[in-house]
Design an enzyme around this catalytic site. Structure first.
Site, PDB file in Angstrom:
ATOM      1  N   LYS A 109       0.862  -1.188   0.000  1.00 49.21           N
ATOM      2  CA  LYS A 109       0.000   0.000   0.000  1.00 49.21           C
ATOM      3  C   LYS A 109       0.898   1.237   0.000  1.00 49.21           C
ATOM      4  O   LYS A 109       1.435   1.628   1.036  1.00 49.21           O
ATOM      5  CB  LYS A 109      -0.928  -0.009   1.213  1.00 49.21           C
ATOM      6  CG  LYS A 109      -1.974   1.088   1.199  1.00 49.21           C
ATOM      7  CD  LYS A 109      -2.939   0.918   2.364  1.00 49.21           C
ATOM      8  CE  LYS A 109      -4.030   1.973   2.318  1.00 49.21           C
ATOM      9  NZ  LYS A 109      -3.505   3.346   2.458  1.00 49.21           N
ATOM     10  N   LYS A 278      -6.373  -8.511  -1.914  1.00 52.75           N
ATOM     11  CA  LYS A 278      -7.501  -8.582  -2.840  1.00 52.75           C
ATOM     12  C   LYS A 278      -7.773 -10.036  -3.219  1.00 52.75           C
ATOM     13  O   LYS A 278      -6.846 -10.849  -3.279  1.00 52.75           O
ATOM     14  CB  LYS A 278      -7.195  -7.812  -4.134  1.00 52.75           C
ATOM     15  CG  LYS A 278      -6.787  -6.372  -3.951  1.00 52.75           C
ATOM     16  CD  LYS A 278      -6.296  -5.777  -5.265  1.00 52.75           C
ATOM     17  CE  LYS A 278      -5.769  -4.369  -5.072  1.00 52.75           C
ATOM     18  NZ  LYS A 278      -5.147  -3.830  -6.296  1.00 52.75           N
ATOM     19  N   CYS A 395     -19.847  26.690  27.945  1.00 51.73           N
ATOM     20  CA  CYS A 395     -19.257  26.729  26.605  1.00 51.73           C
ATOM     21  C   CYS A 395     -18.166  27.796  26.555  1.00 51.73           C
ATOM     22  O   CYS A 395     -18.408  28.941  26.954  1.00 51.73           O
ATOM     23  CB  CYS A 395     -20.336  27.038  25.570  1.00 51.73           C
ATOM     24  SG  CYS A 395     -19.695  27.328  23.914  1.00 51.73           S
TER      25      CYS A 395
END
Length: 652
Positions: A109, A278, A395
């Site tokens: 990969k 695969k 907040c």
């Protein structure tokens, strides 16, 4: 102006000579780019003064005005990730339940940038980035500067191929050394360098950065029998193909190969981040098919993330577009997986409590999914007198009380007027996968919001040149570019708009599925939750979220405002015909067809509204069986699923 154009042409040609011939540049890439863009702007305005030896006219380099969007003829799917041997064994069991004798091919990969190349009669006509898998960017001129990508194939065929463009470690080191000497910011890793290079508007920069490629897939219909044949065909056509691979039906053999490659990866001349496994046989691949996100016949094993120690210096609490409060640790800088890391996510308050993370702790940091730096655990032996982490009660943006909803791990600000929440929503709306408004990033959004020029996404479409020029640091040219991008976004397909609205649980793929089915945002607003829930790949959670969102009067008003301002509400892709004969049915093809190819059968079924999948389950409505149908037919009968033959399909 003619004099300035002559000066720039002469100067830039001198710099090109220094770089290409003498290998001794006297200016940085940044300075070169600045002068190059000045020249191209002047040449556009005064084309009568373009010099014959202008760098913009040279074969070695071309200045691009930008990159056009490119609709891929075949989707580029992402792969399912695996991080353990157990996950690979589960994948093996799924495949072997359908094909007991299935053989696998394991390939490296490559850690680079996915590319798609299209050839007509053997000639390269398009090179594009992956983008979102459906739409990428046309970077053909830059692709042509990658030396190992052929402009003309050895065979005059029409074909689309896929692969990875990457930068070798030696090229990466060379470029960073040059940037260091020129006082420029160094690239973090070869992957970032490759991605940045392929988005250069000056193709001569691409040429001198020495990218390379490995190709691994024929996206267009192939005559090959298996993936090994595909790789051999690609090599015969003149492409670079990675030769390090293994073919085996045994997952134990595959695991041994993974272990071997992981031990040797530091000795490679390029970066890899895993192994792709695969199913080798292409006919089996077609039978197994795809999920909404990825092929069922492949999986990407990702190497374990590198881990490093760092000290937590402080913690920032930030508000996301859905109101979720995310804690981020500020760290002593460390080198991790090729990048300098000084911040890492702490996920949520439950995670902090579970791991007992405190300011001043020495912690283990890794990159989750090899991308996002995250704190894994505390190094207990290095703890001194650190106090428990203070958790905010209000907040940090609007000072409203934070809530910890039942069944949620996150703190949340539920004030719809919270400035941070609104700004994050605006940023999301303008982002690449949503409305793709280039230039409307976080810094500009903050300036516009602070100046009270925008309060919601509809306000974006009433911005003017005069209003933008009131902002500090905004010049007329950049303001006009932003307005052009805003105007261009009006013609986007409506699935981009739907995703941009930031409806909870409704991502980019769900947005596309919804608009494929209903055709427009207005039709979706009128749809009942049951008709939404029955769409394959969605369900009741998304259906309820859509229903609740459009039940709000302010949401309806926003859509009407956007329509009044000229924003397209229709889906521009291929729509699903809800009146089609097989609409809503999930169909599986199995066995050998005599009169049709499998692709022809699949297209006919899809044109009649069916969803064609690769495996039989309780969700399957119909199986069409040809000769020599095997386990799928047996499973369909055991589940009582309706079975038809090819003749039935031909008569539809």
């Amino acid at each position: 102006m003619e004099k300035r154009i002559r000066e720039l042409t002469s100067l830039l040609n001198q710099y090109r000579q220094e770089y290409y011939t003498n290998d001794n540049p006297s200016v940085s890439d940044q300075e070169y780019d600045k002068l190059y863009h000045e020249l191209i702007d002047l040449e556009k305005e005064y084309p009568e003064y373009i010099q014959k030896d202008s760098p913009s006219q040279a074969v070695g380099g071309l200045i691009l005005s930008g990159f056009e969007k490119y609709q891929h003829p075949f989707p580029l799917y992402s792969l399912q990730d695996a991080f353990s041997k157990e996950e690979l064994e589960a994948f093996d069991r799924r495949v072997k339940s359908e094909f007991p004798k299935a053989e696998y091919i394991a390939e490296l990969k490559i850690d680079g940038l996915s590319i798609s190349l299209s050839y007509e009669s053997g000639r390269l006509v398009t090179g594009a980035t992956r983008g979102d898998g459906s739409v990428g960017e046309n970077i053909t001129e830059n692709i042509k500067k990658i030396k190992d990508i052929p402009h003309q194939l050895k065979d005059d065929i029409t074909i689309t191929v896929r692969g990875e463009a990457y930068m070798s470690r030696s090229s990466f080191q060379k470029i960073n050394l040059e940037r260091q000497e020129n006082g420029e910011t160094e690239f973090a890793n070869p992957r970032n360098a490759a991605a940045g290079t392929l988005r250069q508007l000056d193709t001569s920069i691409v040429a001198r950065r020495e990218l390379a490629s490995f190709l691994y897939q024929e996206a267009s219909p192939s005559q090959a029998q298996n993936q090994e044949d595909v790789l051999e065909n690609l090599e015969a056509l003149g492409f670079s193909v990675n030769k390090k691979r293994l073919i085996s039906s045994s997952m134990e053999d595959i695991w041994s190969f993974i272990t071997q490659v992981e031990d040797e990866r530091d000795n490679l001349s390029y970066d890899i981040d895993g192994i792709v496994i695969k199913v080798n046989n292409l006919a089996m691949q077609e039978e197994l098919g795809f999920t909404i996100k990825a092929p069922r016949w492949a999986i990407a094993y990702k190497f374990p993330a590198e881990e490093k120690e760092a000290e937590i210096l402080s913690v920032d609490w930030t508000i996301g577009r859905t109101g979720v409060v995310t804690p981020t640790a500020n760290l002593t800088p460390i080198q991790l997986a090729g990048t300098t890391v000084s911040r890492a996510t702490l996920h949520n308050v439950d995670y902090i409590a579970e791991k007992d993370i405190r300011i001043g702790d020495t912690v283990i940091v890794y990159k989750a999914g090899d991308i996002i730096p995250a704190v894994l655990r505390v190094v207990d032996t290095k703890r001194d007198q650190q106090l428990p982490m203070p958790i905010p009660k209000v907040c940090p943006s609007c000072q409203s009380d934070l809530v910890h909803l039942e069944a949620e791990v996150a703190l949340r600000c539920i004030n719809p007027l919270c400035p941070s929440l609104i700004q994050r929503s605006l940023e999301h709306f303008a982002s690449r996968n949503a409305m793709n408004i280039a230039g409307l990033g976080p810094a500009i959004v903050e300036k516009l919001f602070s100046a009270q020029l925008i309060h919601d996404v509809a306000d974006i479409y009433q911005l003017s040149l005069d209003s933008l020029l009131t902002l500090e640091g905004i010049k007329e040219k950049s303001a006009q570019k932003l307005l052009d991008a805003i105007q261009s976004s009006k013609s986007n397909s409506a699935d981009k708009l739907l995703f941009g609205l930031g409806i909870r649980h409704v991502g980019a793929k769900a947005s596309r599925l919804l608009l494929e089915t209903f055709g427009s945002v207005e039709n979706l607003m009128k749809a009942d939750d049951q008709s939404i829930a029955q769409i394959d790949g969605l369900g009741h959670v998304i259906a309820n979220s859509i229903k609740n969102y459009f039940a709000k009067e302010e949401a309806k008003q926003l859509i009407f405002e956007l329509k009044d301002k000229g924003v397209n509400l229709d889906y521009l892709g291929k729509k699903v015909d809800t009146s089609a004969q097989l609409f809503g049915l999930t169909v599986v093809l199995t066995g050998k067809l005599e009169e049709m190819t499998r692709q022809e059968a699949k297209e006919k079924l899809e044109n009649m509204g069916a969803k064609v999948t690769g495996s039989v389950s309780k969700k399957t409505d119909l199986v069409i069986a040809g000769s020599d149908a095997g386990s799928k037919l047996d499973k369909a009968r055991s589940l009582g699923i309706d079975v038809k033959d090819e003749n039935w399909l031909l008569q539809l």
